[in-house]
Design a protein around this motif. Structure first.
Motif, PDB file in Angstrom:
ATOM      1  N   GLY A   1      26.276  19.503  77.977  1.00 51.67           N
ATOM      2  CA  GLY A   1      27.344  20.357  77.785  1.00 51.67           C
ATOM      3  C   GLY A   1      27.107  21.203  76.532  1.00 51.67           C
ATOM      4  N   TRP A   2      27.956  22.304  76.293  1.00 58.53           N
ATOM      5  CA  TRP A   2      27.599  23.127  75.326  1.00 58.53           C
ATOM      6  C   TRP A   2      29.234  23.517  74.717  1.00 58.53           C
ATOM      7  CZ3 TRP A   2      30.265  28.249  74.377  1.00 58.53           C
ATOM      8  CH2 TRP A   2      29.719  28.618  73.216  1.00 58.53           C
ATOM      9  N   GLY A   3      29.453  23.357  73.354  1.00 57.32           N
ATOM     10  CA  GLY A   3      30.372  23.408  72.432  1.00 57.32           C
ATOM     11  C   GLY A   3      30.025  24.237  71.268  1.00 57.32           C
ATOM     12  N   ASP A   4      30.929  25.067  70.743  1.00 58.75           N
ATOM     13  CA  ASP A   4      30.786  25.661  69.437  1.00 58.75           C
ATOM     14  C   ASP A   4      31.420  24.977  68.152  1.00 58.75           C
ATOM     15  OD1 ASP A   4      33.015  26.832  70.134  1.00 58.75           O
ATOM     16  OD2 ASP A   4      32.468  28.863  70.248  1.00 58.75           O
ATOM     17  N   GLY A   5      32.337  23.986  68.403  1.00 58.94           N
ATOM     18  CA  GLY A   5      32.932  23.501  67.412  1.00 58.94           C
ATOM     19  C   GLY A   5      34.327  24.343  67.102  1.00 58.94           C
ATOM     20  N   SER A   6      34.723  24.760  68.012  1.00 56.24           N
ATOM     21  CA  SER A   6      35.726  25.848  67.808  1.00 56.24           C
ATOM     22  C   SER A   6      37.025  25.032  67.583  1.00 56.24           C
ATOM     23  CB  SER A   6      35.934  26.758  69.105  1.00 56.24           C
ATOM     24  OG  SER A   6      37.201  27.209  69.138  1.00 56.24           O
ATOM     25  N   PRO A   7      37.789  25.696  66.743  1.00 57.49           N
ATOM     26  CA  PRO A   7      39.062  24.619  66.477  1.00 57.49           C
ATOM     27  C   PRO A   7      40.053  24.625  67.627  1.00 57.49           C
ATOM     28  CG  PRO A   7      39.086  26.815  65.422  1.00 57.49           C
ATOM     29  CD  PRO A   7      37.549  26.441  65.792  1.00 57.49           C
ATOM     30  N   LEU A   8      39.738  25.744  68.754  1.00 60.98           N
ATOM     31  CA  LEU A   8      40.721  25.750  69.722  1.00 60.98           C
ATOM     32  C   LEU A   8      40.488  24.328  70.779  1.00 60.98           C
ATOM     33  CD1 LEU A   8      40.127  29.297  70.960  1.00 60.98           C
ATOM     34  CD2 LEU A   8      42.144  28.294  70.037  1.00 60.98           C
ATOM     35  N   LEU A   9      39.144  23.840  70.405  1.00 55.66           N
ATOM     36  CA  LEU A   9      39.000  22.436  71.383  1.00 55.66           C
ATOM     37  C   LEU A   9      39.491  21.151  70.418  1.00 55.66           C
ATOM     38  CD1 LEU A   9      35.348  23.229  72.783  1.00 55.66           C
ATOM     39  CD2 LEU A   9      37.951  23.245  73.828  1.00 55.66           C
ATOM     40  N   LYS A  10      39.831  21.413  68.956  1.00 60.62           N
ATOM     41  CA  LYS A  10      40.154  20.233  68.564  1.00 60.62           C
ATOM     42  C   LYS A  10      41.423  19.752  69.151  1.00 60.62           C
ATOM     43  CE  LYS A  10      36.890  21.068  65.425  1.00 60.62           C
ATOM     44  NZ  LYS A  10      35.668  19.989  65.467  1.00 60.62           N
ATOM     45  N   ASN A  11      41.682  18.176  68.988  1.00 57.50           N
ATOM     46  CA  ASN A  11      42.710  17.369  69.308  1.00 57.50           C
ATOM     47  C   ASN A  11      43.155  17.646  70.812  1.00 57.50           C
ATOM     48  OD1 ASN A  11      42.856  16.444  66.533  1.00 57.50           O
ATOM     49  ND2 ASN A  11      43.801  18.389  66.039  1.00 57.50           N
ATOM     50  N   ASN A  12      42.131  18.093  71.742  1.00 60.91           N
ATOM     51  CA  ASN A  12      42.616  18.032  72.926  1.00 60.91           C
ATOM     52  C   ASN A  12      42.725  16.658  73.764  1.00 60.91           C
ATOM     53  OD1 ASN A  12      40.104  17.286  74.926  1.00 60.91           O
ATOM     54  ND2 ASN A  12      39.244  18.754  73.477  1.00 60.91           N
TER      55      ASN A  12
END
Length: 410
Positions: free
Chosen positions: A241-252
């Motif tokens: 997987g790849w993620g960029d630490g974006s706040p948009l993914l936080k607390n999903n």
């Protein structure tokens, strides 16, 4: 890189497997799975209930000669209004639970949020309704097993509305595979790129089910490209997987850190199959497959609306850019037939539709399966074969790419 030859339009038309002009009557010849082709011979009517006013409004039950839309439902009044307008049905319910109490409803199309699919299908089966359900079939392996057991216990028909199976190029590739044109397919790949989905994470200030939804929990637009063609099962996987630490993914709600996921599968035939599901990046939006054989390979267009390509092995001797001799492959554009124009569908459904013409095929396959008391192409076993590998691939990605076994549900 090997040198390839691109043929002229005249040669393309001559060598093309099927031209548009030759399509009349071709539907019945494609496969026993398309024995439903043409005009219906029964006057029986299936009374459908449609649940979910977004994706649920993009099908054609009201046009099918063997179907009546009996009732529609959505939790939101505005979406119920869309369903009423689409299907010319004035009987509405405010919830799935209410609709399932309607004894006139024979079958239900469940087009609700992905995390609710398994729960809603189980409720519909327990209420005695046949089910067509949007993808994916389930969110966990436990849900996969529960669905399989419920279909077996009730004896009712379940079909998953996987659009890839009825994309125009997939229909062509299925035909080519049955005719042996590929020889042996030794590897395959598929990708589903849908950048920009974060705009659907929230609606009216509230998080939707799409907030942080793991890409590999939505694998079926890819896995169907191989499984629907060859019937192979995916047995092992390494997921990344790849993620960029974006706040948009936080607390999903899924605790998912990834925007994009790639899975490397091994099939029960020992073949490799690479799958990519990407939500973010510099990407062309597409759902596409590649099938590589020792006689012929097929490459879906890199972007929706562009040309597909066929590569055929040949005995012509050429030279690569280093001057070495080798057998050249023949590369040609595939002139894609529009199968929805043929007698594979009743006359009323012979028009283009969503996801590359697949929605009319899904509509017809489900209704015809019920009319003729047969198993639909994407039955419960196929649906879980498309769905479960993605669930395990995501687990593997969370474990840094650990190789994991994919359970079967046949």
């Amino acid at each position: 890189m090997p040198k390839s030859t691109l043929k002229t339009d005249t040669l393309l038309h001559r060598r093309n497997f099927l031209s548009i002009a030759a399509l009349a009557g071709a539907g019945m010849a494609l496969s026993s799975r398309f024995a439903f082709a043409g005009e219906p011979v029964s006057d029986r009517k299936i009374r459908m209930g449609v649940v979910g006013g977004r994706f649920g409004a993009s099908f054609y039950f009201h046009e099918h000669p063997n179907c009546i839309v009996e009732a529609v439902s959505d939790l939101r009044a505005d979406r119920r209004d869309v369903l009423v307008k689409t299907y010319h049905c004035k009987k509405t319910y405010e919830s799935l639970e209410q609709l399932l109490q309607d004894k006139k409803v024979d079958a239900v199309f469940i087009a609700t949020g992905a995390p609710d699919h398994a729960q809603h299908v189980l409720a519909a089966l327990d209420a005695g309704k046949h089910v067509l359900c949007a993808v994916p079939a389930a969110m966990t392996l436990e849900e996969c097993a529960a669905l399989r057991d419920a279909v077996k216990r009730t004896g009712l028909t379940y079909m998953m509305a996987e659009t890839t199976v009825y994309r125009q190029n997939t229909i062509s590739v299925k035909k080519m595979y049955r005719e042996g044109k590929f020889g042996n397919i030794f590897s395959a790949a598929a990708e589903y790129n849908h950048p920009g989905l974060e705009v659907l994470f929230w609606e009216d200030g509230a998080a939707t089910w799409r907030h942080g939804f793991p890409p590999m929990h939505y694998p079926t637009h890819c896995t169907a490209f191989l499984i629907a063609v060859t019937g192979e099962r995916l047995t092992e996987v390494n997921g990344m997987g790849w993620g960029d630490g974006s706040p948009l993914l936080k607390n999903n709600p899924y605790n998912n850190p990834f925007w994009n996921e790639t899975a490397f599968f091994k099939t029960n035939k020992g073949n490799p199959f690479r799958v990519e599901v990407n939500w973010r990046g510099a990407l062309r939006g597409v759902e596409r497959g590649e099938w590589r054989g020792d006689k012929m390979s097929f490459f879906s267009a890199l972007q929706e609306g562009q040309d597909h390509t066929i590569v055929t092995s040949a005995d012509t001797i050429g030279r690569d850019d280093a001057g070495f001799q080798h057998k050249e492959a023949t590369v040609e554009i595939y002139q894609q037939p529009q199968w929805w124009q043929t007698d594979m569908l009743p006359q009323a459904l012979r028009h283009n539709s969503g996801h590359d013409g697949s929605h009319t095929f899904i509509t017809h396959e489900f209704i015809d399966a019920l009319i003729n008391n047969r198993s639909p192409e994407v039955n419960i076993h196929e649906a879980l074969a498309y769905t479960a590998p993605g669930i395990v691939a995501h687990q593997s990605a969370l474990k840094g790419g650990e190789c994991m076994k994919v359970p079967g549900f046949d």
